[in-house]
Design an enzyme around this catalytic site. Structure first.
Site, PDB file in Angstrom:
ATOM      1  CG  ASP A 115      -6.386  -3.652  -3.349  1.00  0.00           C
ATOM      2  OD1 ASP A 115      -7.213  -2.754  -3.087  1.00  0.00           O
ATOM      3  OD2 ASP A 115      -5.166  -3.545  -3.139  1.00  0.00           O
ATOM      4  CB  SER A 134      -0.939  -0.053   1.216  1.00  0.00           C
ATOM      5  OG  SER A 134      -1.907   0.949   1.142  1.00  0.00           O
ATOM      6  CG  HIS A 192      -5.731  -2.071   0.257  1.00  0.00           C
ATOM      7  ND1 HIS A 192      -4.857  -1.985  -0.804  1.00  0.00           N
ATOM      8  CD2 HIS A 192      -5.208  -1.294   1.239  1.00  0.00           C
ATOM      9  CE1 HIS A 192      -3.847  -1.181  -0.473  1.00  0.00           C
ATOM     10  NE2 HIS A 192      -4.037  -0.751   0.750  1.00  0.00           N
ATOM     11  CG  ASP A 193      -6.879  -4.928   5.453  1.00  0.00           C
ATOM     12  OD1 ASP A 193      -6.033  -4.029   5.268  1.00  0.00           O
ATOM     13  OD2 ASP A 193      -7.706  -4.910   6.382  1.00  0.00           O
ATOM     14  NE  ARG A 207      -8.475   1.251  11.075  1.00  0.00           N
ATOM     15  CZ  ARG A 207      -7.359   0.903  10.475  1.00  0.00           C
ATOM     16  NH1 ARG A 207      -6.799   1.734   9.616  1.00  0.00           N
ATOM     17  NH2 ARG A 207      -6.781  -0.247  10.710  1.00  0.00           N
TER      18      ARG A 207
END
Lengths: 201, 375
Positions: free
Chosen positions: B319, B154, B352-353, B224
């Site tokens: 992602d 990232s 994405h994680d 968040r």
């Protein structure tokens, strides 16, 4: 790590390598574990491969070659015109559905291209069909029900397509099942055909 | 190769730099500190050093655990350790908390020597280029002329890419994972909503909340929650949460009814409890500003033309924050420049994680690549 000489495993590789010079760049479509690119790297070429299969991509990374995981046909779209001196499609054209598009794309991103494919008009293949069975051979090692091949064509068919598309055939080498060069009656005695093609006109 | 295991107990270190660091913003940090951790042993040739760059909420604690806090595992412990893809039996691995962070390096909560108060909103906006410069100064301190590899996911991947552009002689390999060559308008839009959530929290006090003895936890929590949605995939959320309800749901009210609400609120609360709101603003801004091709009229290949590193670029199928197509932009530019590059698109449901997750194939690819990195 296998140490089988490349010439024994893939006789077409030596033909392909013979058409390229040190310092040139090459894109190998469907590069597998990267054997051809390793051979070309030893001869001083700069190479990249495109491969879709995750296991083969991993093997190619292990072998230290430049591999780009992508679908063949989508994979070329991102490259610029004339990005490579050579684009190679080795023993794969018969597995590609959009034959004309891939040939056009290869000759867009590459100054010239190399295509090798099993010749369906090889005499043993003709014999197999005469005997009522689909051919299975060194260069066509699949049963009809598990073959990745979707296009079935001969050297004459390919040459007539090139003619129709305005593609220039610059060189042609034909091999028999043992990998020996065939010099006459190619479409009958040749099991594997290797062509060097370029933009015609 | 040894059986993979953790690097075990680790300790963080700190270095104070007295030579000022000129920043992209036009100002300079006169005195600044970086906290970092190292794993493995630097060889005699100093040729086996790996820099790990962290993403938005990451830090220097990359692998292992602290002796007094055994549950506090490094954020990339599954990737780094003896026998792991980045093998600390071979490599000397450095993790660093970036400037502007909130884990010990100089940042908004640090005392500004000019005022005797925490920097707060006065802390300069730092960029990926600034971080690379600061990391290079740390490399100088550690006696590392060139990294065997710079690795990041990232925003961390963006630092790896920037290294190859800014200091081409000091990085031999770059592993650019789940990254993008620049943010899209949509990416920036998400970041700005997150920033607005923080900035409009009454407890933010223009970034000087420290002196008011408070924290903008509501804004940070919302930021968040929003960010977390973009780290996951639709498929994964559908599978993990679907339309599952909490006990007592169906009250026709606005409490927590769906499991996804409960999950996001929990993640938001947990994060807001410890992360610094100003750091969040700075990290998102660094993301927004990242665009190495900008000085070259958007031509990424021109930006990367001077790079001397070899590259491994990795993306993940689900992602959508930095999609595989964004990684392909990097790959295409590198191929255009005739750089050595491999690109692997990992099939993963984790969005994405995924770059942080245990995935056998992903880790095998990184291990295979690292195995060819000479020390």
């Amino acid at each position: 790590m296998s140490h089988t000489p490349h010439t024994l495993r893939r006789p077409d590789f030596d033909v392909i390598a013979g058409w390229m010079k040190a310092g040139e760049s090459v894109l190998d479509l469907g590069c597998g574990e990267g054997e051809l690119l390793q051979l070309l790297a030893m001869r001083g070429l700069r190479g990249w491969g495109i491969e879709r299969d995750p296991g083969l991509v991993l093997a190619a990374v292990e072998n230290g070659i430049n591999v780009i995981q992508s679908d063949l046909e989508a994979g070329l779209a991102g490259f610029e015109d004339d990005a490579f001196d050579h684009v190679v499609l080795s023993r794969t054209l018969q597995t590609v559905r959009h034959t004309q598009q891939i040939l056009a794309e290869m000759l867009r991103v590459g100054r010239e291209a190399v295509v090798s494919f099993p010749n369906f008009a090889y005499w043993k293949n003709r014999m197999a069909v005469m005997d009522g069975r689909m051919p299975v051979s060194e260069d066509l090692p699949y049963q009809w029900y598990d073959t990745p091949n979707v296009r079935f064509f001969t050297m004459l068919d390919f040459e007539s397509l090139c003619d129709g598309m305005g593609i220039a055939i610059r060189d042609r080498q034909v091999l028999d099942e043992r990998g020996a060069l065939v010099t006459e009656e190619s479409n009958f005695l040749g099991s594997l055909a290797v062509y060097r093609i370029g933009r015609g006109g | 190769m040894t059986e993979p295991r953790s690097v075990g107990p680790v300790a963080s270190r700190r270095h104070a730099f007295d030579a000022p660091l000129a920043l992209a913003a036009g100002t300079a940090l006169p005195h600044w500190e970086l906290v970092y951790e190292t794993y493995g042993t630097l060889n005699a040739e100093r040729s086996n050093a790996i820099l790990i760059c962290h993403a938005l909420s990451g830090h220097h604690h990359v692998a292992g655990h602290y002796a007094d806090d055994p549950k506090n595992l490094g954020w990339w412990d599954n990737m780094i350790g003896p026998g792991k893809p980045i093998d600390t039996d071979r490599f000397f691995v450095v993790g660093v908390n970036n400037l502007g962070g909130c884990h010990g390096s100089t940042g908004p909560a640090t005392i500004n020597p000019a005022t005797g108060q925490p920097w707060g909103a006065d802390f300069p906006v730092v960029t990926v280029q600034d971080w690379v410069k600061a990391q290079a100064r740390l490399a100088d301190v550690l006696g590392i002329d060139a990294w065997a590899a710079v690795v990041g996911g990232s925003l961390g991947g963006m630092q790896a890419l920037q290294w190859t552009i800014d200091l081409p002689d000091r990085v031999r390999h770059a592993l650019v994972i789940a990254a993008a060559p620049r943010l899209t308008a949509e990416n920036i839009a998400f970041n700005d909503v997150a920033r607005q959530a923080i900035i409009t929290d009454p407890e933010f006090h223009g970034g000087h909340f420290y002196r008011h003895g408070t924290r903008p936890t509501r804004g940070l929590r919302l930021a968040r929650m929003l960010g977390h949605i973009t780290y996951l995939s639709d498929d994964q959320m559908a599978e993990k949460f679907g339309r599952k309800r909490r006990p007592g749901a169906g009250s026709y009210g606005f409490g927590v009814e769906f499991e996804i609400e409960s999950y996001l609120r929990y993640q938001g609360d947990k994060f807001a409890g410890w992360f610094d709101a100003n750091t969040y603003l700075l990290m998102t801004k660094a993301l927004d500003y990242f665009d190495p091709a900008e000085p070259y009229d958007g031509d990424l290949a021109a930006a990367l033309a001077g790079a001397r590193a070899k590259f491994l670029v990795v993306s993940f199928t689900t992602d959508w924050r930095f999609s595989p197509a964004r990684s392909r932009e990097i790959v295409n530019a590198l191929v255009k420049d005739r750089k050595d590059v491999s690109y692997v698109e990992i099939t993963s449901p984790h969005g994405h994680d995924a770059f942080l997750m245990d995935d056998h194939y992903y880790h095998a690819v990184v291990a295979a690549y690292m195995n060819n990195v000479k020390t």
